[in-house]
Design a protein around this motif. Sequence first.
Motif, mmCIF file in Angstrom:
data_model
loop_
_atom_site.group_PDB
_atom_site.id
_atom_site.type_symbol
_atom_site.label_atom_id
_atom_site.label_comp_id
_atom_site.label_asym_id
_atom_site.label_seq_id
_atom_site.Cartn_x
_atom_site.Cartn_y
_atom_site.Cartn_z
ATOM 1 N N GLU A 577 0.827 -1.202 0.000
ATOM 2 C CA GLU A 577 0.000 0.000 0.000
ATOM 3 C C GLU A 577 0.863 1.256 0.000
ATOM 4 O O GLU A 577 0.563 2.246 -0.673
ATOM 5 N N ARG A 580 2.151 1.753 -3.443
ATOM 6 C CA ARG A 580 1.093 2.204 -4.345
ATOM 7 C C ARG A 580 0.803 3.690 -4.145
ATOM 8 O O ARG A 580 0.561 4.414 -5.116
ATOM 9 N N ASP A 589 -2.458 8.546 -12.642
ATOM 10 C CA ASP A 589 -3.116 7.727 -13.646
ATOM 11 C C ASP A 589 -4.093 8.567 -14.468
ATOM 12 O O ASP A 589 -4.202 9.785 -14.273
ATOM 13 N N THR A 719 2.526 3.102 -15.666
ATOM 14 C CA THR A 719 1.744 1.917 -16.018
ATOM 15 C C THR A 719 2.515 0.647 -15.690
ATOM 16 O O THR A 719 1.971 -0.309 -15.124
ATOM 17 N N ARG A 722 2.658 0.060 -11.914
ATOM 18 C CA ARG A 722 1.402 -0.489 -11.392
ATOM 19 C C ARG A 722 1.271 -1.968 -11.728
ATOM 20 O O ARG A 722 0.764 -2.756 -10.916
ATOM 21 N N GLN A 723 1.729 -2.349 -12.901
ATOM 22 C CA GLN A 723 1.670 -3.764 -13.264
ATOM 23 C C GLN A 723 2.554 -4.605 -12.346
ATOM 24 O O GLN A 723 2.167 -5.716 -11.938
ATOM 25 N N LEU A 725 3.385 -3.857 -9.227
ATOM 26 C CA LEU A 725 2.743 -3.910 -7.915
ATOM 27 C C LEU A 725 1.510 -4.808 -7.935
ATOM 28 O O LEU A 725 1.179 -5.433 -6.912
ATOM 29 N N ASP A 726 0.835 -4.895 -9.068
ATOM 30 C CA ASP A 726 -0.281 -5.844 -9.177
ATOM 31 C C ASP A 726 0.211 -7.284 -9.035
ATOM 32 O O ASP A 726 -0.482 -8.143 -8.488
ATOM 33 N N ARG A 727 1.417 -7.550 -9.539
ATOM 34 C CA ARG A 727 1.993 -8.888 -9.375
ATOM 35 C C ARG A 727 2.265 -9.176 -7.896
ATOM 36 O O ARG A 727 2.093 -10.301 -7.431
ATOM 37 N N ALA A 729 0.516 -7.914 -5.426
ATOM 38 C CA ALA A 729 -0.794 -8.157 -4.833
ATOM 39 C C ALA A 729 -1.275 -9.574 -5.122
ATOM 40 O O ALA A 729 -1.833 -10.251 -4.247
ATOM 41 N N ALA A 730 -1.052 -10.048 -6.349
ATOM 42 C CA ALA A 730 -1.481 -11.401 -6.706
ATOM 43 C C ALA A 730 -0.716 -12.438 -5.900
ATOM 44 O O ALA A 730 -1.292 -13.440 -5.437
#
Length: 790
Positions: A577, A580, A589, A719, A722-723, A725-727, A729-730
């Motif tokens: 967090e 992010r 964004d 972008t 963020r991708q 950081l999405d990894r 999170a997953a």
Amino acid sequence: MRVPLVGRRWQVRPADPAAAQRLARALEVAPLTARVLAARGWTDVAAARRLLDGYPLLHDPFLLPGMEAAVARIRTALARDEGILIVGDYDVDGVAAAALLYRGLQDFEPGARVQVYIPDRHGEGYGVPPGALEAAQTMGASLLITVDNGIAAHGPLGEAARRGLDVIVTDHHQLQGELPPALAVINPHRPDSRYPWRGLCGTGVVFKLLQALLGDEPASPVWWQLAALATVADVVPLQDENRTLVQRGLAELAASPLPGLAALAEVAGLGDTRLDAHGVAFILAPRLNAAGRMGSAYQAWELLATDQRERARALALAVDQLNRLRRQQEDLALGQALQRLERGEGLYGDEVIALAHPGWHQGVLGIVASRLVDLFHRPALVGRQQAEWITGSGRSIAGFHLFRALASCSGLFARFGGHAQAAGFTLPAARWRELGERLAAEARRSLSPAQRVPLVEVDAVARPEELTLEAVRQLERLAPFGEGNPEPVIALADLPPAVARVVGGGEHLRLEWPGGWSAVAFGLGELARQVAQVPQVEVAVRPRVDAYRGNLRVDLRVQDLRPAEPARAAWLAAELERRRRWTAELYPDRAALVQVYTALEEVARAREGQAAPTSGGWLLPAGPRALLDALAARLPGWPRHTLQAALEILREAGVLAPAGGAGGGPGRPPGGPAGSPPPAVPSGAGPEAAAVAGGAWVLAPRGQKAFDLNRSPRYRTGTLRRQVLDRVAAALAAGRWGEAEEVLAQPLAVPLPLGYNELIRNAKGLRGSINGPGAGSRGGPGGQDAPGGA
């Protein structure tokens, strides 16, 4: 300024419990000390005793190939009063080696005809330049001796032979093919060497040469001090013979320092402080290196060679001033490098950083590369472009042998050299991107996922009560600490909940536990909130004995901290967090950009009563500060750096442009009739500076054309961040904590500490454009760095 430690992996050195118990009994040391000794491989009682007692170790110098021939030739030259030219190098090892050999030969034969040549770092570069051969001819020398260089100087040494010079090479760098043409080549890396220790620095090799000439253990305090200085400064392993050189040299330095080193310590503000290896590495060595980086390394050589205290004082002041200049240039180059990395430039995949700039000072390239490695844990190349060539320096991480990696693409270079962790090179600017791509491919092949995550090596796990004054004093007997022999790191286990307090103006973190135990984490004040949110943390500390108000106490400095296992998920989620939020602030964004655009429309309508845009667009306030101030008034609570980033993205995407079309937007600068000459701008200013000098900014109206935000390097980088950081999170959602930590260590996931953000702002400045120099430069993620751009 330190990088947040989340994402590091801890590795506890294995220790045989039986061996530790045996050491504790035989050596009468604390169990903690015994466990550290066993973990570091000192399981033999006699060897461990010698280590703790500082037993001197000097190998037979004649085990080095070429030593007998070198000694015989030097003795002949001294006996016949022949001229001898010493060719050194411009770093600490090079000037110390030259000073040591110069002093040593004068000790053997007072009045000997010996001169020293130190190449100019910027005009001549590394090795044996033509100027050295001219100097040998001018002085009538018949013998040339290289120190800390020469192993790759095949051409120049061949020319020296043609001129009738005998050559002795003393060097410690890796061989490149065949040995150079010389009467003797002394290098512990020679494949035919029987010498038991290959870790000598250049000055260490000279020390062995003088030991061979003397035929006995050297007694001169000066020799030991210079050997210790260079061994620490050149970051060679402080093991085996090097430990003896540094231990004895530091003792001699404390007892009767060289005039030059005493003067340098004084101007550095050390006073009567007893210098340890850390003080040499981080206080004396940078100042000596600054002479070669920013001026003439000959000043550093003379500082080490003179016995005149007044002259030493004057030289120390001059060298210290050059160090101040070095720090200014370093901050400037580092700030600009981080600015470009912030925008995604210079990143080649997830593997390598490579940046070049024509304005970066040649003398700070290696330092900047080291800082980037510290921040991002990736091999880094930093270069300076001059015309069609780039000359630079590289630094690396464990597991990626930089010299071998460069050798694998040797056809790109005009010249290169170095070793596993550091290298220098020159290549055509047109090949820069290819170099980055090929090194990234090599890193993908050679680096494992674990090696991409910074490592904290823990010597032992202990309870806080084991860190007694006696035990820590015993651990300090393992000194001198440095490369290959780091300060012991102890992980504290079974800690109760800690109280986290921010100290030092918010920069540092102090952890306190019941029972009076505390530890300080320098540069990590921003983690206070995360520490407070978890019930228990684990800390890895470096214990030291410190004097406080006349009393000795154990001082604990945090090397790393992490949550206890039950709180690991919550800690990583909080870290995700935090990153992010950082990404949202520096990489707005699309939704945030729409809000900024709407606010800019409102600013434009309020400016001189504009009811609708002109044919060219909405006119906005002139000057970057005025525009930012007006936007901040419309979006209260938004961080100013977020507004600045948003304006940068809109500028790069063509939505916002300087009036007059300098940045691609329509219209002309207000303030004069059509056809009138533009206002004068400073020489060398960029197009944005001209636009600001001319007047307003123009905001493109809605619906006039489609704008592609992906034209903006900052937007594209956001972008990608963020991708990544999405990894993370997953991975967290699936309970794969290790994978989450590995991804958090990727450069695109690393947030910069506040101090580095300040460096970026200083590098950008506010002159000339909304976002400072480089706002419109080419570049983007995935190796889009253009040599010399930005």
